[in-house]
Design an enzyme around this catalytic site. Structure first.
Site, mmCIF file in Angstrom:
data_model
loop_
_atom_site.group_PDB
_atom_site.id
_atom_site.type_symbol
_atom_site.label_atom_id
_atom_site.label_comp_id
_atom_site.label_asym_id
_atom_site.label_seq_id
_atom_site.Cartn_x
_atom_site.Cartn_y
_atom_site.Cartn_z
ATOM 1 N N SER A 1 -4.629 -9.081 4.499
ATOM 2 C CA SER A 1 -5.291 -10.156 3.754
ATOM 3 C C SER A 1 -4.615 -11.469 4.120
ATOM 4 C CB SER A 1 -5.136 -9.920 2.245
ATOM 5 O OG SER A 1 -5.553 -11.051 1.519
ATOM 6 N N LYS B 1 0.449 -6.830 1.225
ATOM 7 C CA LYS B 1 -0.344 -7.171 2.410
ATOM 8 C C LYS B 1 0.531 -7.715 3.533
ATOM 9 C CE LYS B 1 -4.390 -5.911 0.931
ATOM 10 N NZ LYS B 1 -5.165 -4.873 1.613
ATOM 11 N N VAL C 1 -5.311 7.563 -1.803
ATOM 12 C CA VAL C 1 -4.453 7.342 -0.627
ATOM 13 C C VAL C 1 -2.974 7.248 -0.979
ATOM 14 C CG1 VAL C 1 -6.244 6.255 0.804
ATOM 15 C CG2 VAL C 1 -4.780 4.822 -0.662
ATOM 16 N N TYR D 1 0.381 -7.955 -4.755
ATOM 17 C CA TYR D 1 -0.676 -7.825 -3.739
ATOM 18 C C TYR D 1 -0.251 -8.531 -2.453
ATOM 19 C CZ TYR D 1 -5.375 -8.178 -1.648
ATOM 20 O OH TYR D 1 -6.471 -8.104 -0.812
HETATM 21 N N1 LIG Z 1 -12.729 -9.074 -0.702
HETATM 22 C C1 LIG Z 1 -11.800 -9.890 -0.289
HETATM 23 O O1 LIG Z 1 -11.866 -11.123 -0.525
HETATM 24 C C2 LIG Z 1 -10.642 -9.383 0.514
HETATM 25 C C3 LIG Z 1 -9.838 -10.309 1.157
HETATM 26 C C4 LIG Z 1 -8.764 -9.872 1.899
HETATM 27 C C5 LIG Z 1 -8.499 -8.526 2.004
HETATM 28 N N2 LIG Z 1 -9.285 -7.620 1.375
HETATM 29 C C6 LIG Z 1 -8.940 -6.211 1.520
HETATM 30 O O2 LIG Z 1 -10.029 -5.521 2.085
HETATM 31 C C7 LIG Z 1 -9.968 -4.149 1.699
HETATM 32 C C8 LIG Z 1 -11.321 -3.763 1.120
HETATM 33 O O3 LIG Z 1 -11.504 -4.487 -0.099
HETATM 34 P P1 LIG Z 1 -12.931 -4.878 -0.683
HETATM 35 O O4 LIG Z 1 -12.911 -6.321 -0.906
HETATM 36 O O5 LIG Z 1 -13.982 -4.239 0.120
HETATM 37 O O6 LIG Z 1 -12.776 -4.217 -2.130
HETATM 38 P P2 LIG Z 1 -13.609 -3.110 -2.892
HETATM 39 O O7 LIG Z 1 -12.984 -3.036 -4.242
HETATM 40 O O8 LIG Z 1 -15.055 -3.367 -2.769
HETATM 41 O O9 LIG Z 1 -13.249 -1.786 -2.061
HETATM 42 C C9 LIG Z 1 -11.979 -1.211 -2.124
HETATM 43 C C10 LIG Z 1 -12.145 0.307 -2.140
HETATM 44 O O10 LIG Z 1 -10.829 0.898 -2.139
HETATM 45 C C11 LIG Z 1 -10.895 2.030 -2.974
HETATM 46 N N3 LIG Z 1 -9.570 2.397 -3.451
HETATM 47 C C12 LIG Z 1 -8.749 1.693 -4.261
HETATM 48 N N4 LIG Z 1 -7.635 2.399 -4.494
HETATM 49 C C13 LIG Z 1 -7.746 3.571 -3.833
HETATM 50 C C14 LIG Z 1 -6.921 4.714 -3.699
HETATM 51 N N5 LIG Z 1 -5.734 4.824 -4.313
HETATM 52 N N6 LIG Z 1 -7.348 5.725 -2.921
HETATM 53 C C15 LIG Z 1 -8.549 5.649 -2.295
HETATM 54 N N7 LIG Z 1 -9.385 4.615 -2.393
HETATM 55 C C16 LIG Z 1 -8.982 3.580 -3.151
HETATM 56 C C17 LIG Z 1 -11.807 1.616 -4.143
HETATM 57 O O11 LIG Z 1 -12.310 2.728 -4.845
HETATM 58 C C18 LIG Z 1 -12.870 0.813 -3.403
HETATM 59 O O12 LIG Z 1 -13.969 1.617 -3.043
HETATM 60 C C19 LIG Z 1 -8.827 -4.055 0.679
HETATM 61 O O13 LIG Z 1 -7.669 -3.581 1.329
HETATM 62 C C20 LIG Z 1 -8.642 -5.485 0.243
HETATM 63 O O14 LIG Z 1 -7.339 -5.728 -0.244
HETATM 64 C C21 LIG Z 1 -10.360 -8.020 0.628
#
Ligand SMILES: NC(=O)c1ccc[n+]([C@@H]2O[C@H](COP(=O)([O-])OP(=O)(O)OC[C@H]3O[C@@H](n4cnc5c(N)ncnc54)[C@H](O)[C@@H]3O)[C@@H](O)[C@H]2O)c1
Length: 256
Positions: free
Chosen positions: A144, A161, A65, A157
């Protein structure tokens, strides 16, 4: 109540894992045709295998992305395959813990900014013209709680966000009148590979759970349910908003 996204065409970034994968599966259950996009082709294949047990209308596209040409290709591929674009979910993201500001490596700053903030900007930039061709759509941006509170463990990060939350507000002020609603979700701690990878310990997850009023951290499916609501026409009067989905942990933390 199945069918909440019947006839909708959805594109979900981060679809190979965690919240993105849960969203692809939830959308499939509710009748959407879904393009799952990610930089991880193996994870995408797993998502597709799971989703095809629910619906045949699932495709995948590999994308980084942070690269505009790849993002443009991702949107074009979605429209070519399914005919139009109604829903974009921006869930791709990366979290790497860093030391305090003065010791933050420029490379890590660039990685998190270019993936989380610039990447989300690129996805909106490419998707909005496609949505406008069919009278509008819904964009759900995953920020987030780190973008709301002062998250000390990764300044890049947290700043990326916070940027997403403001991008969401400004873009909503520009496009809601043209039929595109943009909303943002600020999840708390959710049990995904990202959360486990950044903490590197089950103990840290268990400790975090003790600070949550529900006695546990969130499940990806619980974030996907909120995304579903914002993607669907049930949220037709909501745009430019940010929803905290953290199991009530913010209110507890602020009382400590
Ligand atoms: N898990 C948490 O506690 C949490 C909390 C707040 C926000 N988030 C946000 O939720 C979203 C999903 O995170 P998650 O926890 O499911 O993590 P995850 O690591 O399971 O999934 C994130 C996905 O993003 C993909 N990704 C990363 N960089 C990329 C790039 N340059 N191009 C395309 N794909 C890319 C990864 O390959 C992965 O499949 C993220 O934006 C994360 O910051 C997660």
């Amino acid at each position: 109540m199945a069918g909440r996204l019947t006839d909708k065409i959805a594109l979900v970034t981060g679809g190979a894992s965690g919240i993105g994968r849960a969203t692809v599966l939830r959308f499939a259950e509710e009748g959407a045709a879904v393009m799952a996009a990610d930089r991880n082709p193996g994870g995408l294949e797993q998502t597709k295998g799971l989703a095809q047990k629910i619906s045949p209308d699932i495709e995948t596209v590999t994308v980084d992305v942070s690269k505009l040409d790849q993002v443009t290709h991702m949107v074009d591929t979605t429209v070519e395959r399914f005919g139009r674009l109604d829903v974009l979910v921006n869930a791709a993201g990366v979290l790497i813990l860093t030391p305090p500001l003065a010791e933050v490596d420029e490379r890590l700053w660039d990685l998190m900014m270019s993936t989380n903030l610039k990447g989300l900007f690129f996805c909106c930039k490419a998707a909005i013209p496609a949505m406008l061709q069919n009278g509008g759509g819904s964009i759900v941006n995953i920020a987030s709680m780190a973008g709301v509170q002062a998250y000390s463990q990764s300044l890049p990060y947290a700043v990326s966000k916070a940027g997403i939350i403001h991008l969401n507000s400004v873009a909503a002020s520009q496009y809601t009148s043209q039929g595109i609603r943009l909303n943002c979700i600020a999840p708390g701690f959710v049990d995904t590979p990202q959360a486990r990878g950044s903490t590197q310990s089950t103990e840290a997850i268990e400790k975090a759970a003790r600070y949550h009023p529900l006695g546990r951290i969130g499940r990806p499916e619980e974030i996907a349910n909120t995304i579903l609501f914002l993607a669907s026409d049930e949220s037709s009067y909501i745009s430019g908003s940010t929803f905290i989905v953290d199991g009530g942990s913010w209110s507890v933390a602020s009382r400590l």
